[in-house]
Design an enzyme around this catalytic site. Structure first.
Site, PDB file in Angstrom:
ATOM      1  N   ASP A  15      26.797  54.582  34.915  1.00 32.93           N
ATOM      2  CA  ASP A  15      27.931  55.466  34.649  1.00 32.93           C
ATOM      3  C   ASP A  15      27.462  56.701  33.875  1.00 32.93           C
ATOM      4  OD1 ASP A  15      29.536  53.668  35.895  1.00 32.93           O
ATOM      5  OD2 ASP A  15      30.545  52.940  34.085  1.00 32.93           O
ATOM      6  N   GLY A  41      29.721  49.871  37.072  1.00 29.31           N
ATOM      7  CA  GLY A  41      29.860  49.219  38.379  1.00 29.31           C
ATOM      8  C   GLY A  41      30.867  48.112  38.177  1.00 29.31           C
ATOM      9  N   GLU A 141      33.204  47.695  46.144  1.00 28.70           N
ATOM     10  CA  GLU A 141      32.147  48.713  46.023  1.00 28.70           C
ATOM     11  C   GLU A 141      30.891  48.294  46.779  1.00 28.70           C
ATOM     12  OE1 GLU A 141      33.107  51.147  41.957  1.00 28.70           O
ATOM     13  OE2 GLU A 141      31.924  49.363  41.741  1.00 28.70           O
ATOM     14  N   ASN A 185      45.310  47.184  40.673  1.00 24.18           N
ATOM     15  CA  ASN A 185      46.080  47.960  39.694  1.00 24.18           C
ATOM     16  C   ASN A 185      47.253  48.596  40.449  1.00 24.18           C
ATOM     17  OD1 ASN A 185      45.131  50.250  40.998  1.00 24.18           O
ATOM     18  ND2 ASN A 185      43.697  50.817  39.384  1.00 24.18           N
ATOM     19  N   THR A 219      47.750  44.544  37.606  1.00 21.89           N
ATOM     20  CA  THR A 219      47.533  45.089  36.261  1.00 21.89           C
ATOM     21  C   THR A 219      48.347  46.374  36.150  1.00 21.89           C
ATOM     22  OG1 THR A 219      45.501  46.220  36.975  1.00 21.89           O
ATOM     23  CG2 THR A 219      45.239  44.046  36.024  1.00 21.89           C
ATOM     24  N   GLY A 221      48.508  48.584  33.377  1.00 22.35           N
ATOM     25  CA  GLY A 221      48.127  49.465  32.269  1.00 22.35           C
ATOM     26  C   GLY A 221      48.791  49.026  30.984  1.00 22.35           C
ATOM     27  N   ASP A 246      39.719  55.630  25.919  1.00 29.76           N
ATOM     28  CA  ASP A 246      38.981  55.700  27.191  1.00 29.76           C
ATOM     29  C   ASP A 246      39.348  54.454  28.004  1.00 29.76           C
ATOM     30  OD1 ASP A 246      37.174  55.812  29.270  1.00 29.76           O
ATOM     31  OD2 ASP A 246      35.402  56.077  28.000  1.00 29.76           O
ATOM     32  N   GLY A 251      40.244  47.638  33.656  1.00 28.42           N
ATOM     33  CA  GLY A 251      40.631  46.695  34.711  1.00 28.42           C
ATOM     34  C   GLY A 251      39.533  45.663  34.943  1.00 28.42           C
ATOM     35  N   ASP A 252      38.287  46.109  34.892  1.00 28.37           N
ATOM     36  CA  ASP A 252      37.159  45.177  35.080  1.00 28.37           C
ATOM     37  C   ASP A 252      37.068  44.198  33.924  1.00 28.37           C
ATOM     38  OD1 ASP A 252      36.553  46.688  37.322  1.00 28.37           O
ATOM     39  OD2 ASP A 252      35.195  47.997  36.211  1.00 28.37           O
TER      40      ASP A 252
HETATM   41  O1  RIB Z   1      36.036  50.440  36.943  1.00 24.66           O
HETATM   42  C1  RIB Z   1      35.126  51.278  36.280  1.00 24.66           C
HETATM   43  C2  RIB Z   1      33.861  51.363  37.075  1.00 24.66           C
HETATM   44  O2  RIB Z   1      34.141  51.992  38.317  1.00 24.66           O
HETATM   45  C3  RIB Z   1      32.774  52.189  36.451  1.00 24.66           C
HETATM   46  O3  RIB Z   1      31.895  51.408  35.694  1.00 24.66           O
HETATM   47  C4  RIB Z   1      32.121  52.859  37.644  1.00 24.66           C
HETATM   48  O4  RIB Z   1      30.779  52.549  37.789  1.00 24.66           O
HETATM   49  C5  RIB Z   1      32.926  52.434  38.857  1.00 24.66           C
HETATM   50  O5  RIB Z   1      32.356  51.355  39.485  1.00 24.66           O
END
Ligand code: RIB
Length: 312
Positions: A15, A41, A141, A185, A219, A221, A246, A251-252
């Site tokens: 990132d 990621g 992804e 989301n 989700t 928020g 931030d 979500g991850d």
């Molecule tokens: O959900 C956030 C992530 O989305 C970031 O870490 C970025 O790499 C993308 O995968």
């Protein structure tokens, strides 16, 4: 407490986060406030959060042969994640330029690099090679065919399958059929709804869950999460009020926590509460994985949440 084993078949990115008062318009140059390089990621983030909550975590991914691949590998090792199923290929690793504005909202571009080179065969052989695992987690992804193969193998191995349909794309029907939980989301939910509606009521959420034939966890928020229940109702868990700095990766954080909760055998409401607590805390810090509760803090949150459910 046996924390269980989570397999994440998913992406890794480096990132590249710029904090800026306002993103530039087309043709415009603006000066940013600050910049940070961090591990990200969606797959990697979910793996790291599950691990910080004490789960054994195996990451299945493909990294490039660049320096980002080397440092990502070292990051997983530092976090105590099993890297035996990560392969390296010639070429670049995934990267994600990210812009964050003062209210904490982000814009992200993902350039998949080596993530796009994962294969269904690689995912199947990784899962077959693992000791027993209770949960397999996927996102969008990496090629959907890889997630599909992983979920079908996960089903054969008796694991719970959790799909985070991010970034949104139309889902393969077989992937939907192989998913026990789909966790979108609000934007991704609108993609799943035939008329593009947002999850504004229980009825709309139940309509999508019914059409997909899976459990749905949306989700929302700062409004928390909404989960469909087998009795045809929706369980809502509110989020604690925080000042968001931030929201990248929140979500991850939620998905990784939820996966760890299910792997540990927690009840749904407990796993959801744990998820929303960790994710809310993450938005008060900058960065992606760097914003997540540390293992010590995660243990503290786990104890508090368990206690709140056991109190008379
Ligand atoms: O959900 C956030 C992530 O989305 C970031 O870490 C970025 O790499 C993308 O995968």
């Amino acid at each position: 407490m046996d924390h269980g084993h989570v397999a994440v078949v998913g992406s890794t990115n480096m990132d590249m986060i710029t904090y800026v008062a306002g993103v530039p318009a087309r043709g415009e140059t603006v000066t940013g406030e600050s910049f940070a390089l961090g591990f990200g990621g969606k797959g990697a983030n979910q793996a790291v959060m599950a691990r910080r909550l004490g789960a054994d975590v195996s990451m299945v991914n493909t990294l490039g042969d660049d320096v980002f691949g080397d440092t990502t590998m070292a990051n997983f090792e530092n976090e105590g994640i099993d890297t035996a199923w990560i392969s390296r290929v010639p070429g670049p690793s995934g990267v994600a330029p990210i812009w964050v504005e003062p209210d904490g909202a982000n814009r992200i571009i993902v350039v998949p690099g080596a993530n796009a080179l994962m294969t269904p065969e690689g995912a199947i052989s990784a899962l077959k090679g693992m000791a027993e695992y209770q949960v397999v987690v996927g996102q969008l992804e990496i090629p959907q065919e890889v997630t599909l193969a992983a979920f079908q193998q996960g089903r054969k191995d008796g694991a719970i399958t959790i799909l985070n349909p991010a970034p949104y794309q139309e889902l393969l029907p077989d992937l939907v059929a192989a998913s026990d939980w789909i966790v979108p989301n609000e934007t991704e939910f609108a993609g799943l709804h035939p008329q593009g509606l947002l999850p504004e009521s229980d009825a709309i959420i139940l309509e999508v869950a019914h059409a997909l034939g899976t459990n749905l966890l949306v989700t929302l928020g700062e409004s928390g999460v909404a989960a469909t229940l087998p009795n045809g109702t929706v369980l809502r868990i509110p989020a604690p009020t925080v000042d968001a700095l931030d929201t990248t990766g929140a979500g991850d954080c939620f998905v990784g926590t939820f996966a760890a909760g299910l792997a540990a055998g927690l009840a749904l409401e407990v796993a959801l509460t744990l998820g929303i607590t960790c994710a809310s805390e993450s938005v008060t810090n900058q960065g992606t994985q760097s914003s997540y509760p540390s293992p010590a803090r995660a243990e503290e949150i786990m104890e508090q949440v368990l206690q709140s459910f056991s109190a008379p």
